[in-house]
Design an enzyme around this catalytic site. Structure first.
Site, PDB file in Angstrom:
ATOM      1  N   GLU A 134     -13.120   4.608   5.462  1.00  0.00           N
ATOM      2  CA  GLU A 134     -12.950   3.974   6.762  1.00  0.00           C
ATOM      3  C   GLU A 134     -14.044   4.311   7.747  1.00  0.00           C
ATOM      4  OE1 GLU A 134      -8.975   5.267   7.281  1.00  0.00           O
ATOM      5  OE2 GLU A 134      -8.206   3.617   6.074  1.00  0.00           O
ATOM      6  N   ARG A 173      -8.714  -0.908   8.045  1.00  0.00           N
ATOM      7  CA  ARG A 173      -9.734  -0.026   7.502  1.00  0.00           C
ATOM      8  C   ARG A 173     -10.058   1.125   8.437  1.00  0.00           C
ATOM      9  NH1 ARG A 173     -13.966  -1.803   3.133  1.00  0.00           N
ATOM     10  NH2 ARG A 173     -14.571   0.250   2.474  1.00  0.00           N
ATOM     11  N   CYS A 174      -9.021   1.770   8.935  1.00  0.00           N
ATOM     12  CA  CYS A 174      -9.271   2.949   9.754  1.00  0.00           C
ATOM     13  C   CYS A 174      -8.002   3.759   9.790  1.00  0.00           C
ATOM     14  CB  CYS A 174      -9.642   2.565  11.182  1.00  0.00           C
ATOM     15  SG  CYS A 174      -8.304   1.824  12.117  1.00  0.00           S
ATOM     16  N   GLN A 178       0.829  -1.200   0.000  1.00  0.00           N
ATOM     17  CA  GLN A 178       0.000   0.000   0.000  1.00  0.00           C
ATOM     18  C   GLN A 178       0.867   1.255   0.000  1.00  0.00           C
ATOM     19  OE1 GLN A 178      -2.834  -2.145   3.151  1.00  0.00           O
ATOM     20  NE2 GLN A 178      -3.474  -0.033   2.839  1.00  0.00           N
TER      21      GLN A 178
END
Lengths: 800, 199
Positions: free
Chosen positions: A754, A381-382, A234
């Site tokens: 998110e 996911r945050c 990523q």
């Protein structure tokens, strides 16, 4: 606006347009290009020998039997990496991590040796043939036990070090203490409080479990001295920097490529031992080496998330106005601190823990602890540790409401940061950019007939024959995303800016190259829409390229909802540089002064004269053909955007559950999600992001957990056990929105992917606990699977 | 993962016979399905092998067995076995086994208390199965032990009921740990847990 203008605007498919995802054409036809699709001539395969035990001394590694298998080319162990000083590597959190276990193993499934062979199956046979002799040591799984006086020393390599990367270590298994806020002021608020509440809660260890596991193809060219690595990352630019620092190869001779990536969710931010070993193996063998981990390896050994043991306290008036907040956390980081956070923030942005509320005094403390579990602590996911923070404050507000016998909605209204207070500086020092929490709450309560739901719930509670318990969850969360301003945030010293380079071609098409990398967010679609609106070129002719460090400008990557807040801003700013140059060219072509021009969708026109104009397409041609005297030809720009602040998206979520009194099965009857992510670029993609985030939130709240037995054996590291919801389990989602643009962002966008994960998890807990609130239950730990809910039914004496 | 087991099995043979089998580590190991002693190091130390296959996980544990305690008067022995398998599982078992008199002189009771720790692949995959599997393995062990005891006792006492019964219906001897049998036990347990009486 009259109709021709609308037609011209619509033709651009710019911001606000729900244009279809450009990526899907290749994905739904199986034409994506993932790391495992890459084949190179002469390529060989790597597999990893992993530790069967959580804590042991390695007495001997026997390679001979593996090396005797035809096709096995090499077996590497820590001893082989030692001369290269690559048996340990630095982590993003300032710790070191064993690349291959050096004398000791610290967690089950830790990398002990790698086998490289001509075929994937031969590599696996080689792994089976390597025998490792272990002397087992007592494994420490519970972080509280790790901090006991006589606890075994887990990290012998740190023996005697009382200073870590983030200050003092008070115990041999302690990593750091991190504090924020004002302790003295918070203590005063508590001693003066009319009411105080306290609640322990455990946010279990979970795993992002992206559909595509991690892997790479490393290819070192011994003749040119160049290293190319295709990798599931990523953050490819950061990886290139790290690889250069570790290997000594000049950054210009390293090319890291993230091709299509099948989901990241934070799991693909860290640098894993497998990558390093594949690169070393390629350098040693002079051949491309492919390593793709399997599902069990992915769940067992790569970046987990959460594992926070939290205690929250609120001080308040009897009327329900919160006057103080205190939070204590024991953070289980596993065997190495490889938490992926901005370098100066070992607990990430956890200090967003005051949430959407105007709390005058607040303090939090997080202590990181080593245990014999896999390292990680990624932002699933945050934004960094925001999920944990939001969970804590939302649970605490519910706990306080219950203590005061107040309604959940009412107590929130009473404590919200009001619309007119923005920009608002929290007790922890964050400057919230914008928000309208009360407006959003009212919208949701009306849409769901909240009062009606409470009436129905009261009737169900009064009816002994009701087969179900009904619960209503409500959450009003605020996230902090878009890391981040380089005055505060860096990764290994590199500021967390992001970048965009746009080249407009002579015929009016364009290519944008970005420092981010989509892992499914559809950057190719949405980024083009920003350029379309900014430059008046149709999004269909705008190509977006990311992930190749040899072509893209340096960027910090995609995680923490930072792509739109940071890279999206870089796009707007680069576009505006081009726009400014285009205006000069237009003035030259139209033989007027720049001041006489106005911009209209896709063209500059002479003010008030619709017929005298030059479109951006005309201008692009002129830029290469007859630029004004003294002006450089060409039409392109690069912008590195260092955000002045974070962005603060928010939302109001409401959930209704019906719990079967006999079985503990929880049915999600309704889930209503209102999100405010500021300016909306592509509403369809936003909705898709929200559906995905809610589904992952549902997974975490209702079923996901990585458990370990007392010896440190990971339990349930296959998809037979680890809960990934499919269409069968996933509830129906209802979405809604308000728009409160970020005042400091060039296009007012805040980021969205998110929020639904961060916001939904406490909503599910809020709903499940609400079903039991009349029985005196204030909190239940996740996951709320049928067995655990059934246990609560038994404990509360509920009869079916 | 750790499994603690306490089991009692009635054996249709007299105490002396059982005690003799119990004292002979090689014979005793022979009762364990899939197990054998491959080397006798000295009186107290042995090297052995156990083969197990459960679903996707197969293991051949090789390891050491040490006789930790021997109580002639109490008719009790204590063994410690530790083993590892090449593909990534380790196991240890601390076993105390004893015999006590049964209702008649021709009967006795075999008592086993053990603490089993299993790590690695087996513990990862088999967490939920471990109790059922341990139960089944021990039952098979007891059956084999019983068969051996009956055979010895029957030979020594040809007139006994055991000798005649054995001659007519030779007891079933479990030779290896059978994956199908294990799966069956697990499935049976699953259903009895689902539909069985409340505890």
């Amino acid at each position: 606006m009259n109709s021709p203008l609308n037609d011209r605007k619509a033709a651009l498919m710019g911001m606000g347009d729900s244009r279809l995802r450009k990526e899907d054409a290749r994905f739904i036809q199986g034409k994506g290009n993932y790391v495992d699709d890459i084949k190179m001539p002469d390529m060989v395969y790597m597999d990893i020998v992993r530790s069967p035990v959580a804590h042991a001394r390695i007495k001997k590694i026997n390679k001979e039997a593996a090396l005797a298998i035809p096709g096995v080319l090499a077996v590497l162990t820590a001893d082989d990496l030692k001369p290269l000083k690559l048996h340990w590597m630095p982590t993003l959190a300032g710790d070191v991590q064993a690349v291959l276990a050096d004398e000791k193993v610290h967690f089950q499934m830790q990398e002990v040796a790698v086998v490289i062979a001509t075929e994937r199956y031969i590599a696996a046979d080689g792994v089976e043939a390597v025998s490792v002799e272990y002397e087992e040591l007592t494994a420490v799984i519970d972080p509280f036990k790790a901090l006991e006086k006589g606890a075994p020393v887990l990290r012998e390599d740190l023996a005697g070090k009382t200073e870590g990367a983030h200050g003092k270590r008070y115990h041999h298994n302690h990593i750091f203490t991190w504090e924020a806020g004002d302790k003295a002021k918070a203590d005063v608020a508590f001693s003066a409080a009319e009411v105080t509440v306290k609640q322990d809660m455990f946010y279990p260890r979970v795993h992002p479990c992206p559909l595509e596991t991690c892997g790479c193809v490393a290819s070192f060219d011994p003749v040119r001295g160049e290293l190319t690595t295709f990798m599931t990352s990523q953050a490819p630019h950061v990886v290139r920097t790290v690889v250069s620092l570790l290997s000594g190869i000049a950054e210009s001779k390293i090319r890291i490529v993230s091709p299509d990536i099948g989901g990241g969710f934070g799991n693909k931010v860290p640098v894993y031992p497998g990558y390093v070993c594949a690169i070393v193996a390629s350098i040693v063998l002079g051949r491309p080496v492919k390593w793709i981990e399997d599902r069990v390896e992915n769940i067992s050994s790569t970046g987990f998330a959460r594992d926070y043991h939290m205690t929250g306290e609120l001080a308040a008036t009897k009327a329900g106005k919160i006057t103080g907040l205190r939070v204590n956390v024991i953070a289980d980081h596993g065997a190495f601190d490889s938490c992926a956070d901005p370098t100066k923030f070992p607990a990430g942005m956890f200090h967003i823990v005051s949430g959407s509320y105007d709390i005058p005094a607040a303090y939090c403390r997080v202590d990181g602890v080593y245990t014999n579990k896999a390292p990680g602590g990624v932002a699933y996911r945050c934004s960094f540790r925001v999920t944990e923070a939001v969970y804590l404050i939302e649970r605490m507000v519910d706990v306080l409401a219950q203590d005061l016998k107040m309604d959940k909605a009412e107590i929130r209204s009473k404590n919200f940061i009001r619309k007119e207070q923005f920009p608002y500086t929290s007790a922890f020092g964050f400057e919230y950019d914008s928000g309208d929490y009360q407006g959003a709450l009212d919208k949701v309560l009306n849409a769901c007939d909240y009062k009606g739901l409470r009436v129905e719930q009261a009737a169900k509670r009064a009816d002994p024959n009701s087969p179900t318990l009904m619960g209503i969850g409500l959450v009003s969360f605020t996230e902090v995303v878009g890391a981040g301003p380089s005055k505060m945030c860096d990764i290994l010293g590199v500021g967390m800016f992001d970048s965009c380079e746009i080249r407009v071609h002579p015929t009016g098409s364009a290519i944008a190259r970005m420092g981010t990398i989509s892992t499914g967010q559809a950057h190719q679609t949405t980024y083009a829409q920003i350029i379309a609106t900014e430059l008046g070129l149709p999004s269909e002719v705008i190509q977006v390229e990311e992930g190749d460090t040899s072509t893209a400008p340096y960027g910090l990557g995609t995680y923490g909802s930072r792509s739109t807040p940071v890279a999206g801003a870089a796009i707007a700013m680069a576009s505006r540089k081009i726009h400014a140059k285009a205006k000069k060219i237009a003035a030259h072509l139209l033989e007027v002064s720049e001041n006489d021009l106005e911009w209209e969708i896709d063209r500059f026109k002479v003010k008030g004269q619709d017929a005298k104009f030059k479109t951006m397409k005309d201008i692009a041609w002129a830029a290469y053909n007859k630029p004004p005297a003294g002006m450089e030809p060409g039409l392109e720009a690069v912008h590195y955007y260092d955000p002045p602040n974070f962005t603060f998206p928010f939302g109001i979520y409401l959930c209704v559950v019906d719990i079967d009194k006999a079985t503990g099965e929880t049915k999600i009857r309704r889930f209503y999600a209102l999100d405010d992510c500021g300016t909306r670029i592509n509403p369809m993609i936003i909705e898709g992001q929200i559906h995905g985030g809610l589904t992952e939130g549902f997974a975490v709240a209702m079923g996901q957990q990585l458990t370990f037995d007392a010896q440190g054996n990971i339990q349930g590291n296959t998809l037979m056990d680890y809960f990934l919801p499919t269409f069968v389990e996933t509830p129906k989602w209802e979405t809604d929105f308000t728009v409160t643009p970020s005042p400091h962002h060039p296009i007012g966008a805040k980021g969205v992917a998110e929020s639904p994960h961060v916001g939904s998890i406490p909503t599910f807990t809020s709903a499940v606990v609400d079903a039991f609130s009349h029985l005196g239950v204030a909190h239940m730990n996740m996951p709320h699977n049928a067995f655990r809910v059934w246990q609560q039914l038994q404990a509360s004496g509920v009869k079916s | 993962m750790q499994v603690k087991l306490e089991k009692e099995y009635p054996i249709p043979a007299n105490m002396d016979t059982c005690w003799h089998i119990l004292c002979d580590v090689e014979q005793l190991a022979g009762c364990m399905p899939g197990a054998e002693i491959t080397e006798r190091v000295d009186e107290k130390n042995y090297v052995g092998l156990v083969k197990v296959k459960v679903g996707p996980a197969t293991a051949a544990f090789t390891g050491k067995i040490e006789l930790l305690g021997f109580d002639e008067a109490g008719k009790s022995i204590r063994l410690m076995g530790k083993g590892a398998d090449k593909s990534g599982s380790t196991a240890s078992m601390d076993l105390t086994a004893s015999v006590r008199a049964g209702a008649t002189p021709g009967e006795c009771v075999l008592i086993g208390t053990s603490d089993v720790i299993i790590n690695g692949k087996f513990a990862q995959f088999g967490g939920r199965m471990m109790n059922s599997v341990s139960d089944m393995i021990l039952q098979q062990f007891a059956d084999n032990f019983s068969a051996k005891a009956q055979a010895v006792y029957g030979q020594a006492n040809p007139a006994s009921a055991q000798a005649q019964a054995t001659a007519q219906h030779p007891p079933k001897v479990h030779k290896g740990i059978n994956a199908f049998a294990i799966m069956w036990v697990v499935i049976k347990d699953l259903f009895s847990n689902l539909f069985g009486a409340k505890k």
